[in-house]
Design a protein around this motif. Structure first.
Motif, PDB file in Angstrom:
ATOM      1  N   GLY A 180     -83.440 -93.705  13.906  1.00  0.00           N
ATOM      2  CA  GLY A 180     -83.862 -93.412  15.269  1.00  0.00           C
ATOM      3  C   GLY A 180     -83.132 -92.199  15.837  1.00  0.00           C
ATOM      4  O   GLY A 180     -83.675 -91.462  16.638  1.00  0.00           O
ATOM      5  N   ASP A 181     -81.862 -92.012  15.407  1.00  0.00           N
ATOM      6  CA  ASP A 181     -81.074 -90.882  15.894  1.00  0.00           C
ATOM      7  C   ASP A 181     -81.657 -89.558  15.391  1.00  0.00           C
ATOM      8  O   ASP A 181     -81.718 -88.587  16.137  1.00  0.00           O
ATOM      9  CB  ASP A 181     -79.623 -91.045  15.459  1.00  0.00           C
ATOM     10  CG  ASP A 181     -78.703 -90.077  16.172  1.00  0.00           C
ATOM     11  OD1 ASP A 181     -78.972 -89.771  17.346  1.00  0.00           O
ATOM     12  OD2 ASP A 181     -77.733 -89.630  15.551  1.00  0.00           O
ATOM     13  N   LYS A 182     -82.107 -89.533  14.141  1.00  0.00           N
ATOM     14  CA  LYS A 182     -82.716 -88.322  13.593  1.00  0.00           C
ATOM     15  C   LYS A 182     -84.005 -87.992  14.325  1.00  0.00           C
ATOM     16  O   LYS A 182     -84.292 -86.833  14.599  1.00  0.00           O
ATOM     17  CB  LYS A 182     -82.998 -88.483  12.097  1.00  0.00           C
ATOM     18  CG  LYS A 182     -81.791 -88.350  11.229  1.00  0.00           C
ATOM     19  CD  LYS A 182     -82.186 -88.381   9.773  1.00  0.00           C
ATOM     20  CE  LYS A 182     -80.963 -88.267   8.889  1.00  0.00           C
ATOM     21  NZ  LYS A 182     -81.321 -88.242   7.470  1.00  0.00           N
ATOM     22  N   ARG A 183     -84.759 -89.017  14.647  1.00  0.00           N
ATOM     23  CA  ARG A 183     -86.025 -88.818  15.354  1.00  0.00           C
ATOM     24  C   ARG A 183     -85.757 -88.271  16.765  1.00  0.00           C
ATOM     25  O   ARG A 183     -86.463 -87.388  17.238  1.00  0.00           O
ATOM     26  CB  ARG A 183     -86.783 -90.127  15.418  1.00  0.00           C
ATOM     27  CG  ARG A 183     -88.152 -89.994  15.989  1.00  0.00           C
ATOM     28  CD  ARG A 183     -88.904 -91.283  15.870  1.00  0.00           C
ATOM     29  NE  ARG A 183     -90.196 -90.948  15.314  1.00  0.00           N
ATOM     30  CZ  ARG A 183     -91.081 -91.805  14.957  1.00  0.00           C
ATOM     31  NH1 ARG A 183     -90.813 -93.092  15.022  1.00  0.00           N
ATOM     32  NH2 ARG A 183     -92.234 -91.418  14.509  1.00  0.00           N
ATOM     33  N   SER A 184     -84.736 -88.792  17.412  1.00  0.00           N
ATOM     34  CA  SER A 184     -84.370 -88.331  18.742  1.00  0.00           C
ATOM     35  C   SER A 184     -83.911 -86.872  18.705  1.00  0.00           C
ATOM     36  O   SER A 184     -84.278 -86.071  19.565  1.00  0.00           O
ATOM     37  CB  SER A 184     -83.259 -89.207  19.307  1.00  0.00           C
ATOM     38  OG  SER A 184     -82.831 -88.724  20.545  1.00  0.00           O
ATOM     39  N   ASN A 185     -83.105 -86.531  17.691  1.00  0.00           N
ATOM     40  CA  ASN A 185     -82.640 -85.151  17.541  1.00  0.00           C
ATOM     41  C   ASN A 185     -83.801 -84.200  17.287  1.00  0.00           C
ATOM     42  O   ASN A 185     -83.838 -83.097  17.830  1.00  0.00           O
ATOM     43  CB  ASN A 185     -81.626 -85.044  16.402  1.00  0.00           C
ATOM     44  CG  ASN A 185     -80.290 -85.662  16.764  1.00  0.00           C
ATOM     45  OD1 ASN A 185     -79.996 -85.887  17.933  1.00  0.00           O
ATOM     46  ND2 ASN A 185     -79.496 -85.962  15.753  1.00  0.00           N
TER      47      ASN A 185
ATOM     48  N   PHE B 276     -86.895 -84.638  18.207  1.00  0.00           N
ATOM     49  CA  PHE B 276     -87.653 -84.526  19.451  1.00  0.00           C
ATOM     50  C   PHE B 276     -86.963 -83.570  20.424  1.00  0.00           C
ATOM     51  O   PHE B 276     -87.624 -82.742  21.075  1.00  0.00           O
ATOM     52  CB  PHE B 276     -87.832 -85.908  20.082  1.00  0.00           C
ATOM     53  CG  PHE B 276     -88.664 -85.890  21.330  1.00  0.00           C
ATOM     54  CD1 PHE B 276     -90.013 -85.588  21.284  1.00  0.00           C
ATOM     55  CD2 PHE B 276     -88.077 -86.173  22.559  1.00  0.00           C
ATOM     56  CE1 PHE B 276     -90.775 -85.563  22.434  1.00  0.00           C
ATOM     57  CE2 PHE B 276     -88.833 -86.152  23.708  1.00  0.00           C
ATOM     58  CZ  PHE B 276     -90.182 -85.847  23.655  1.00  0.00           C
ATOM     59  N   GLN B 277     -85.639 -83.667  20.542  1.00  0.00           N
ATOM     60  CA  GLN B 277     -84.883 -82.759  21.414  1.00  0.00           C
ATOM     61  C   GLN B 277     -85.016 -81.313  20.938  1.00  0.00           C
ATOM     62  O   GLN B 277     -85.164 -80.395  21.750  1.00  0.00           O
ATOM     63  CB  GLN B 277     -83.401 -83.160  21.467  1.00  0.00           C
ATOM     64  CG  GLN B 277     -83.138 -84.449  22.194  1.00  0.00           C
ATOM     65  CD  GLN B 277     -83.491 -84.372  23.664  1.00  0.00           C
ATOM     66  OE1 GLN B 277     -83.423 -83.317  24.284  1.00  0.00           O
ATOM     67  NE2 GLN B 277     -83.883 -85.498  24.217  1.00  0.00           N
TER      68      GLN B 277
ATOM     69  N   LYS C 248     -88.471 -80.084  21.861  1.00  0.00           N
ATOM     70  CA  LYS C 248     -88.539 -79.773  23.286  1.00  0.00           C
ATOM     71  C   LYS C 248     -87.844 -78.441  23.589  1.00  0.00           C
ATOM     72  O   LYS C 248     -88.375 -77.623  24.342  1.00  0.00           O
ATOM     73  CB  LYS C 248     -87.903 -80.890  24.113  1.00  0.00           C
ATOM     74  CG  LYS C 248     -88.780 -82.093  24.279  1.00  0.00           C
ATOM     75  CD  LYS C 248     -88.304 -83.140  25.265  1.00  0.00           C
ATOM     76  CE  LYS C 248     -86.886 -83.176  25.630  1.00  0.00           C
ATOM     77  NZ  LYS C 248     -86.499 -84.293  26.502  1.00  0.00           N
TER      78      LYS C 248
END
Length: 116
Positions: A2-7, A9-10, A13
């Protein structure tokens, strides 16, 4: 996972924001130059405005990168925004006085440079 996915996405953006910002700045400079051409009828003023923006960017890039690396980014951003507001205020004061004179050319170039 989930952390890789969040990174990712950031990063997406940030990349999208950078592209939109660059596109907006380019459109603003082009529109400002066309308005200058319409008002003054001077192709020289149009050319100078289109030419001077990237040159100033090239000259100031090393200086700005050193400032951003040396000082806190928040402070640099605040000072830059205050400087932009001051430049736009000066433009609003000069514009009515400069209509149909060569001072208009100087003020438009000044405002286009202030975004760097």
């Amino acid at each position: 996972m989930g952390d890789k996915r969040s990174n990712l996405f950031q990063l997406l953006k940030a990349g999208t924001t950078t592209i939109i910002n660059a596109l907006g700045a380019a459109i603003f400079t082009y529109a400002l130059s066309l308005k200058l051409l319409e008002i003054t009828g001077s192709a020289l003023g149009y050319g100078v405005n289109i030419f001077i923006g990237p040159i100033i960017g090239l000259i100031l890039s090393p200086v700005i990168s050193k400032v951003v690396d040396k000082y806190p980014r928040k402070n640099v951003a605040i000072v830059a925004e205050i400087a932009l507001v001051i430049c736009l205020a000066i433009f609003l004061i000069i514009y009515p006085l400069a209509v149909k004179t060569n001072l208009l050319v100087v003020s438009v170039v000044f405002v286009s440079i202030s975004k760097y």
